[in-house]
Scaffold this active site. Structure first.
Site, PDB file in Angstrom:
ATOM      1  N   SER A  24      34.096   6.239  45.943  1.00 55.66           N
ATOM      2  CA  SER A  24      34.603   6.520  44.254  1.00 55.66           C
ATOM      3  C   SER A  24      34.015   6.243  43.356  1.00 55.66           C
ATOM      4  CB  SER A  24      35.455   4.815  44.298  1.00 55.66           C
ATOM      5  OG  SER A  24      34.129   3.970  43.945  1.00 55.66           O
ATOM      6  N   LYS A  25      33.861   6.444  42.381  1.00 55.58           N
ATOM      7  CA  LYS A  25      33.177   7.522  41.310  1.00 55.58           C
ATOM      8  C   LYS A  25      31.805   6.175  41.087  1.00 55.58           C
ATOM      9  CE  LYS A  25      36.243   8.902  37.656  1.00 55.58           C
ATOM     10  NZ  LYS A  25      36.442   9.800  36.573  1.00 55.58           N
ATOM     11  N   ARG A  26      32.175   4.962  41.603  1.00 55.64           N
ATOM     12  CA  ARG A  26      30.860   3.965  40.959  1.00 55.64           C
ATOM     13  C   ARG A  26      29.682   3.977  42.806  1.00 55.64           C
ATOM     14  NH1 ARG A  26      33.596  -1.559  41.756  1.00 55.64           N
ATOM     15  NH2 ARG A  26      35.450  -0.132  40.898  1.00 55.64           N
ATOM     16  N   ASP A  27      30.865   4.842  43.392  1.00 57.28           N
ATOM     17  CA  ASP A  27      29.338   5.072  44.436  1.00 57.28           C
ATOM     18  C   ASP A  27      28.980   6.425  44.311  1.00 57.28           C
ATOM     19  OD1 ASP A  27      30.300   3.147  46.595  1.00 57.28           O
ATOM     20  OD2 ASP A  27      32.184   4.427  46.453  1.00 57.28           O
ATOM     21  N   GLY A  28      28.959   6.534  43.275  1.00 59.12           N
ATOM     22  CA  GLY A  28      27.894   7.839  42.955  1.00 59.12           C
ATOM     23  C   GLY A  28      28.801   9.024  43.481  1.00 59.12           C
TER      24      GLY A  28
END
Ligand code: GLU
Length: 492
Positions: free
Chosen positions: A246-250
């Site tokens: 996800s975006k949170r994982d970069g």
């Protein structure tokens, strides 16, 4: 039959790695079989549409040079329009065909009524199925209600190029919405109509559509459409491999990688490696090798780990493999450069465009830097070839070997180096290398100490190309002057 694959993104404003990998796989299949790669914009969910996304999709495809043979706007083709919002009359025709055959009905229920049905099914511990609640006398469809498919539940067996033989029982077949009350078709309906009309032979897409495939097969049969070849590609997982990326994982938008200075071919190589390998140890593939070797049969079933360090490594490998003049175009503000919009100096440090610096000199720097670049942005670290570097004593204090020497020992070494260098007859990488070897003998020092010290005093950078090459290009005068500045430096 000509192979025809498609990439069918929705214009939601962001092009993630997974979407682009699907495009690549579809493109590779088309290229390796002399087929056609089609771009179709799936814009029937108007609520999710973000303006500018279609251009963004084109930009991503152009950056990676995955040019559709057919598609909207300038791509052209005889199966258009290639945007779903412009094909409403086609879906209408198919909807009518299903209504006439008794295979679609107007859904008369309000959301509240549907909720009540759901509750009822739950109370009876039964899975909720629309087909259990089909209206006996559905109203004539006037477009204000959703149009639902009247399914014919039965078991299915089908082949998926990646997943192998698949089976599903009749319990997963249900009545689904074909056309929403806003007049737009659902993805479930539109993509089947379009794939048939556009003569798509291979449907390559994410595994998230696998569970719905039996429902789709039921609709293909109702419309008397031959099933295409299916290939469901694995999800992309975070680096740990324990959840979807996800975006949170970069996870970034594809074009962010372009801005940071990744080569399109390195990105292609990276995308292909997300779930595919050719069964050998080979990791670096050119575009042509990918076309030759890629096969859906060798795509893995389980999630593919996203490891940006691998991308960086691949980028370095691809940068080393291209001719230096091609690399020059990539990193410079003008020319055949996809990073054109990166301002006055491209990826170069500002000083590389000072009036006294020639293109020829920049090329020489690039030839030395090439082996050491992981991404184009790293070029900013080569400013010492163009302008006087800023002193950074941290480089000495933080160096395990150098900090063992006293200040006067370091000065003594550099004094000797400077005096000897001044006498050197030629100023070529070879003569400098010979001299450096002699200097090791004269001083009795290890290369790790002597060469690091000279390098730091001349570049004030943590890394540089080989010392002899570096000094040769910086030139005798500047090298001696920088060594002298070190010697003149007053340390507290
Ligand atoms: N529009 C769908 C998506 O963006 C495409 C799925 C497909 O390739 O059929 O997820």
């Amino acid at each position: 039959m000509t192979t025809r694959t498609r990439f069918a993104p929705s214009p939601t404003g962001y092009m993630h790695v997974g979407g682009m990998r699907t495009a690549l796989f579809a493109w590779l299949i088309a290229r390796q079989s002399n087929g056609k790669f089609i771009l179709r914009i799936e814009d029937t969910d108007q609520k999710r549409e973000v303006s500018g996304s279609v251009e963004h999709i084109y930009k991503c495809l152009r950056w990676l040079d995955l040019i559709p043979d057919e598609g909207p706007d300038d791509f052209g083709g005889k199966f258009g329009p290639y945007k779903q919002s412009e094909r409403l009359d086609i879906y209408q025709k198919y909807a009518q065909k299903l209504i006439d055959a008794g295979r679609a009905y107007a859904d008369p229920y309000t959301p509240e009524q549907l909720d009540a049905f759901r509750e009822e099914a739950k109370a009876h511990k039964k899975p909720f199925l629309y087909r259990d609640y089909r209206p006996e006398n559905p109203p004539a469809w006037d477009g204000s209600q959703p149009l639902r498919f009247r399914s014919e539940p039965k078991p299915y067996t089908w082949h998926d190029e990646v997943m192998g033989e698949m089976h599903a029982g009749p319990e997963v077949i249900d009545d689904f919405i074909l056309v929403k009350s806003d007049g737009f078709p659902t993805y479930n309906f539109a993509h089947i109509v379009d794939d048939a009309e556009m003569e798509i032979t291979h449907v390559i897409r994410g595994q998230e559509f696998l569970a719905s495939t039996p429902k789709y097969l039921n609709l293909y049969d109702a419309l008397d459409i031959t099933w295409p070849i299916f290939a469901s590609v694995p999800p992309i997982m975070n680096e740990q491999g324990n959840k979807k990326l996800s975006k949170r994982d970069g996870a970034k938008d594809i074009l962010a990688y372009r801005e940071e200075g990744y080569l399109p071919d390195a990105m292609l190589n990276f995308l292909a490696s997300l779930g595919w390998n050719d069964g050998t140890e080979q990791e670096v593939f050119t575009r042509d090798e990918l076309i030759e070797k890629f096969s859906l049969k060798r795509v893995q079933k389980s999630g593919a780990r996203f490891d940006e360090k691998r991308l960086l490594w691949l980028n370095g490998a691809h940068i080393r493999n291209i001719p230096v003049d091609k690399l020059y175009e990539y990193v410079s503000p003008q020319g055949d450069n996809p990073q054109k919009d990166r301002g006055q100096t491209g990826f170069w440090p500002e000083s590389a465009y000072a009036p006294n610096i020639t293109k020829e000199y920049r090329m020489k720097v690039l030839a030395l830097a090439q082996d050491r670049l992981k991404m184009f942005e790293d070029l900013r670290g080569f400013g010492y070839f163009f302008a006087e570097p800023e002193v950074n004593l941290e480089l000495i204090d933080g160096n395990k070997q150098l900090k063992k020497l006293s200040d006067s020992e370091r000065r003594e070494l550099l004094e000797t180096a400077r005096a000897e260098l001044a006498k050197l007859a030629g100023w070529t990488p070879e003569s400098i290398q010979n001299y450096l070897n002699e200097l090791l003998e004269i001083t009795g020092q290890k290369p790790g100490i002597l060469f690091s010290l000279i390098r730091i005093a001349v570049t004030w950078a943590p890394f540089s190309p080989q010392l002899n090459d570096t000094l040769a290009l910086i030139g005798r005068e500047r090298t001696l002057a920088r060594l002298q500045s070190y010697l003149d430096m007053k340390l507290a």
